[in-house]
Design an enzyme around this catalytic site. Structure first.
Site, short mmCIF file in Angstrom:
data_model
loop_
_atom_site.label_atom_id
_atom_site.label_comp_id
_atom_site.label_asym_id
_atom_site.label_seq_id
_atom_site.Cartn_x
_atom_site.Cartn_y
_atom_site.Cartn_z
N GLY A 21 83.67 61.05 -20.55
CA GLY A 21 84.72 61.42 -21.55
C GLY A 21 85.61 62.55 -21.17
O GLY A 21 85.57 63.01 -20.17
N GLN A 32 91.59 69.27 -21.71
CA GLN A 32 91.30 69.06 -20.27
C GLN A 32 92.34 68.79 -19.60
O GLN A 32 92.50 68.62 -18.32
CB GLN A 32 90.26 68.21 -20.10
CG GLN A 32 88.78 68.58 -20.57
CD GLN A 32 87.65 67.80 -20.48
OE1 GLN A 32 87.55 66.79 -20.92
NE2 GLN A 32 87.01 67.85 -19.21
N CYS A 81 80.85 68.28 -16.25
CA CYS A 81 82.12 68.07 -17.18
C CYS A 81 83.25 68.17 -15.85
O CYS A 81 83.08 68.94 -14.84
CB CYS A 81 82.26 69.44 -17.79
SG CYS A 81 83.80 69.61 -18.77
N LEU A 82 84.32 67.55 -16.13
CA LEU A 82 85.44 67.36 -15.31
C LEU A 82 85.98 68.75 -14.93
O LEU A 82 86.68 68.93 -13.91
CB LEU A 82 86.20 66.30 -15.65
CG LEU A 82 85.81 64.93 -15.61
CD1 LEU A 82 86.96 64.00 -16.35
CD2 LEU A 82 85.28 64.28 -14.15
N HIS A 89 79.26 67.10 -26.63
CA HIS A 89 80.19 67.85 -25.56
C HIS A 89 81.79 67.81 -25.79
O HIS A 89 82.46 68.76 -25.55
CB HIS A 89 79.62 67.02 -24.15
CG HIS A 89 80.42 67.65 -22.85
ND1 HIS A 89 79.60 68.24 -22.13
CD2 HIS A 89 81.80 67.46 -22.48
CE1 HIS A 89 80.56 68.60 -20.89
NE2 HIS A 89 81.78 68.12 -21.30
N GLU A 90 82.36 66.57 -25.96
CA GLU A 90 83.78 66.47 -26.07
C GLU A 90 84.19 67.23 -27.38
O GLU A 90 85.27 68.06 -27.19
CB GLU A 90 84.16 64.95 -25.98
CG GLU A 90 83.85 64.06 -25.08
CD GLU A 90 84.28 64.86 -23.56
OE1 GLU A 90 85.29 65.50 -23.65
OE2 GLU A 90 83.38 64.39 -22.59
N HIS A 147 84.83 70.85 -26.70
CA HIS A 147 86.42 71.16 -26.05
C HIS A 147 87.29 71.56 -26.79
O HIS A 147 88.30 72.24 -26.52
CB HIS A 147 86.62 69.97 -25.11
CG HIS A 147 86.01 69.86 -23.69
ND1 HIS A 147 86.17 70.87 -22.57
CD2 HIS A 147 85.33 68.71 -23.12
CE1 HIS A 147 85.53 70.47 -21.63
NE2 HIS A 147 85.05 69.37 -21.86
NI NI Z 1 83.68 68.59 -20.56
#
Ligand code: NI
Length: 175
Positions: A50, A55, A97-98, A139-140, A143
Protein backbone atom coordinates in the site's frame (compact mmCIF):
# COMPACT_ATOMS: atom_id res chain seq x y z
CA UNK A 1 12.35 3.16 -12.36
CA UNK A 2 14.93 4.45 -9.91
CA UNK A 3 13.40 7.93 -10.06
CA UNK A 4 10.03 6.52 -9.04
CA UNK A 5 11.62 4.66 -6.13
CA UNK A 6 13.48 7.80 -5.09
CA UNK A 7 10.21 9.72 -5.01
CA UNK A 8 9.17 7.85 -1.85
CA UNK A 9 9.62 10.14 1.14
CA UNK A 10 11.64 8.68 3.99
CA UNK A 11 11.15 9.15 7.75
CA UNK A 12 12.57 12.53 8.69
CA UNK A 13 10.71 14.25 5.83
CA UNK A 14 8.25 16.74 7.39
CA UNK A 15 5.46 15.85 4.91
CA UNK A 16 5.16 12.44 6.60
CA UNK A 17 4.27 14.19 9.85
CA UNK A 18 1.54 16.50 8.58
CA UNK A 19 -2.18 16.00 8.93
CA UNK A 20 -3.36 15.67 5.34
CA UNK A 21 -6.18 17.73 3.88
CA UNK A 22 -9.43 16.22 2.58
CA UNK A 23 -9.89 16.07 -1.19
CA UNK A 24 -12.81 17.88 -2.81
CA UNK A 25 -14.92 16.64 -5.72
CA UNK A 26 -15.05 17.67 -8.50
CA UNK A 27 -12.41 20.40 -8.00
CA UNK A 28 -9.61 17.98 -7.20
CA UNK A 29 -10.58 15.35 -9.79
CA UNK A 30 -7.79 16.07 -12.34
CA UNK A 31 -5.22 16.25 -9.53
CA UNK A 32 -6.50 12.94 -8.11
CA UNK A 33 -6.28 11.23 -11.50
CA UNK A 34 -2.64 12.24 -11.89
CA UNK A 35 -1.74 11.40 -8.32
CA UNK A 36 -3.32 7.93 -8.43
CA UNK A 37 -1.47 7.17 -11.67
CA UNK A 38 1.88 8.21 -10.18
CA UNK A 39 1.25 6.36 -6.93
CA UNK A 40 0.25 3.20 -8.78
CA UNK A 41 3.57 3.22 -10.65
CA UNK A 42 5.56 3.87 -7.48
CA UNK A 43 3.77 1.07 -5.62
CA UNK A 44 4.42 -1.35 -8.44
CA UNK A 45 8.12 -0.52 -8.71
CA UNK A 46 8.56 -0.51 -4.94
CA UNK A 47 6.64 -3.79 -4.65
CA UNK A 48 4.76 -2.48 -1.64
CA UNK A 49 1.32 -3.51 -0.42
CA UNK A 50 0.00 0.00 0.00
CA UNK A 51 1.00 3.62 -0.41
CA UNK A 52 -0.39 6.83 1.07
CA UNK A 53 -0.23 10.21 -0.70
CA UNK A 54 2.11 11.83 1.89
CA UNK A 55 4.67 9.15 1.01
CA UNK A 56 5.02 10.78 -2.41
CA UNK A 57 5.00 14.27 -0.89
CA UNK A 58 1.30 15.07 -1.30
CA UNK A 59 -0.44 15.99 1.94
CA UNK A 60 -3.93 14.81 0.96
CA UNK A 61 -6.28 12.12 2.26
CA UNK A 62 -5.76 9.36 -0.27
CA UNK A 63 -4.14 5.96 -0.18
CA UNK A 64 -3.96 3.00 -2.52
CA UNK A 65 -3.60 -0.74 -2.09
CA UNK A 66 -1.91 -3.17 -4.46
CA UNK A 67 -4.29 -4.84 -6.96
CA UNK A 68 -3.49 -8.13 -5.20
CA UNK A 69 -6.18 -7.05 -2.76
CA UNK A 70 -8.86 -6.32 -5.36
CA UNK A 71 -11.03 -9.30 -4.40
CA UNK A 72 -10.71 -8.79 -0.69
CA UNK A 73 -11.41 -5.08 -1.05
CA UNK A 74 -14.43 -5.68 -3.26
CA UNK A 75 -12.76 -4.14 -6.30
CA UNK A 76 -11.48 -1.03 -4.53
CA UNK A 77 -7.82 -0.10 -4.48
CA UNK A 78 -8.14 3.69 -4.16
CA UNK A 79 -9.38 5.14 -0.89
CA UNK A 80 -10.13 8.86 -0.76
CA UNK A 81 -11.16 10.75 2.39
CA UNK A 82 -11.35 7.43 4.25
CA UNK A 83 -13.03 7.03 7.62
CA UNK A 84 -11.76 3.97 9.36
CA UNK A 85 -13.13 2.17 12.38
CA UNK A 86 -10.90 -0.62 13.66
CA UNK A 87 -12.60 -3.23 15.84
CA UNK A 88 -12.39 -6.83 16.95
CA UNK A 89 -9.70 -8.77 18.71
CA UNK A 90 -6.14 -7.54 18.90
CA UNK A 91 -3.85 -9.22 16.44
CA UNK A 92 -0.08 -9.35 16.13
CA UNK A 93 1.35 -8.95 12.61
CA UNK A 94 4.61 -7.85 11.10
CA UNK A 95 4.61 -4.41 9.51
CA UNK A 96 7.01 -2.55 7.32
CA UNK A 97 6.76 0.72 5.43
CA UNK A 98 8.33 2.08 2.24
CA UNK A 99 9.04 5.28 4.21
CA UNK A 100 10.91 3.34 6.90
CA UNK A 101 13.00 1.07 4.67
CA UNK A 102 14.69 -1.95 6.14
CA UNK A 103 12.68 -2.02 9.35
CA UNK A 104 10.07 -4.72 9.98
CA UNK A 105 8.46 -5.17 13.38
CA UNK A 106 5.57 -7.04 14.97
CA UNK A 107 2.76 -4.71 15.95
CA UNK A 108 -0.57 -5.26 17.68
CA UNK A 109 -3.70 -3.74 16.15
CA UNK A 110 -7.40 -4.63 15.97
CA UNK A 111 -8.08 -7.49 13.53
CA UNK A 112 -10.95 -5.91 11.57
CA UNK A 113 -11.91 -2.53 10.13
CA UNK A 114 -15.01 -0.98 8.70
CA UNK A 115 -14.18 1.68 6.12
CA UNK A 116 -16.09 4.42 4.42
CA UNK A 117 -14.31 6.17 1.58
CA UNK A 118 -14.72 7.72 -1.85
CA UNK A 119 -13.45 6.33 -5.15
CA UNK A 120 -11.72 8.34 -7.90
CA UNK A 121 -15.08 9.62 -9.14
CA UNK A 122 -16.12 10.76 -5.69
CA UNK A 123 -18.63 7.94 -5.17
CA UNK A 124 -18.87 6.75 -1.57
CA UNK A 125 -18.49 3.10 -0.66
CA UNK A 126 -18.26 1.03 2.51
CA UNK A 127 -16.25 -2.08 3.25
CA UNK A 128 -15.67 -4.39 6.15
CA UNK A 129 -12.43 -6.37 6.07
CA UNK A 130 -10.18 -8.54 8.20
CA UNK A 131 -6.76 -10.13 7.85
CA UNK A 132 -3.91 -8.44 6.03
CA UNK A 133 -6.30 -6.05 4.27
CA UNK A 134 -7.50 -4.74 7.66
CA UNK A 135 -3.91 -4.23 8.71
CA UNK A 136 -3.10 -2.42 5.49
CA UNK A 137 -6.07 -0.05 5.87
CA UNK A 138 -5.00 0.92 9.38
CA UNK A 139 -1.37 1.41 8.44
CA UNK A 140 -2.15 3.56 5.38
CA UNK A 141 -4.82 5.58 7.16
CA UNK A 142 -2.29 6.45 9.90
CA UNK A 143 -0.08 8.05 7.22
CA UNK A 144 -2.85 10.58 6.54
CA UNK A 145 -2.57 11.75 10.14
CA UNK A 146 1.22 11.91 10.15
CA UNK A 147 1.63 8.64 12.04
CA UNK A 148 4.21 5.99 11.14
CA UNK A 149 4.03 2.38 12.35
CA UNK A 150 7.24 2.75 14.34
CA UNK A 151 5.46 5.37 16.50
CA UNK A 152 3.18 2.59 17.75
CA UNK A 153 5.90 0.22 18.91
CA UNK A 154 6.56 -0.28 22.60
CA UNK A 155 9.02 2.16 24.23
CA UNK A 156 11.53 -0.69 24.58
CA UNK A 157 11.37 -1.57 20.90
CA UNK A 158 11.58 2.09 19.91
CA UNK A 159 14.66 2.45 22.05
CA UNK A 160 16.24 -0.54 20.33
CA UNK A 161 15.52 0.99 16.92
CA UNK A 162 16.63 4.49 17.88
CA UNK A 163 20.02 4.35 16.13
CA UNK A 164 18.63 2.87 12.91
CA UNK A 165 15.76 5.38 12.79
CA UNK A 166 18.18 8.24 13.35
CA UNK A 167 20.31 6.95 10.48
CA UNK A 168 17.24 6.90 8.21
CA UNK A 169 16.23 10.42 9.27
CA UNK A 170 19.73 11.61 8.46
CA UNK A 171 19.44 10.25 4.96
CA UNK A 172 21.17 6.92 5.38
CA UNK A 173 19.90 3.42 4.73
CA UNK A 174 19.58 0.52 7.09
CA UNK A 175 19.63 -2.95 5.60
NI1 NI B 1 3.68 2.98 5.38
Amino acid sequence: MQDLLNSVRIIGDPVLRQKSRPLVFPDDTPYITGLVSTMGKVLEVAEGLGLAAPQVGESVRLFIATPDYLDELNGHVVFINPEIHPYGESEKREEGCLSVPGIYEMLIRPSRVSIKAQDVRGNSFSLDVGGLAARLMQHENDHLDGILFVDKLSPVKRKLLKGRLRKLREGGRVD
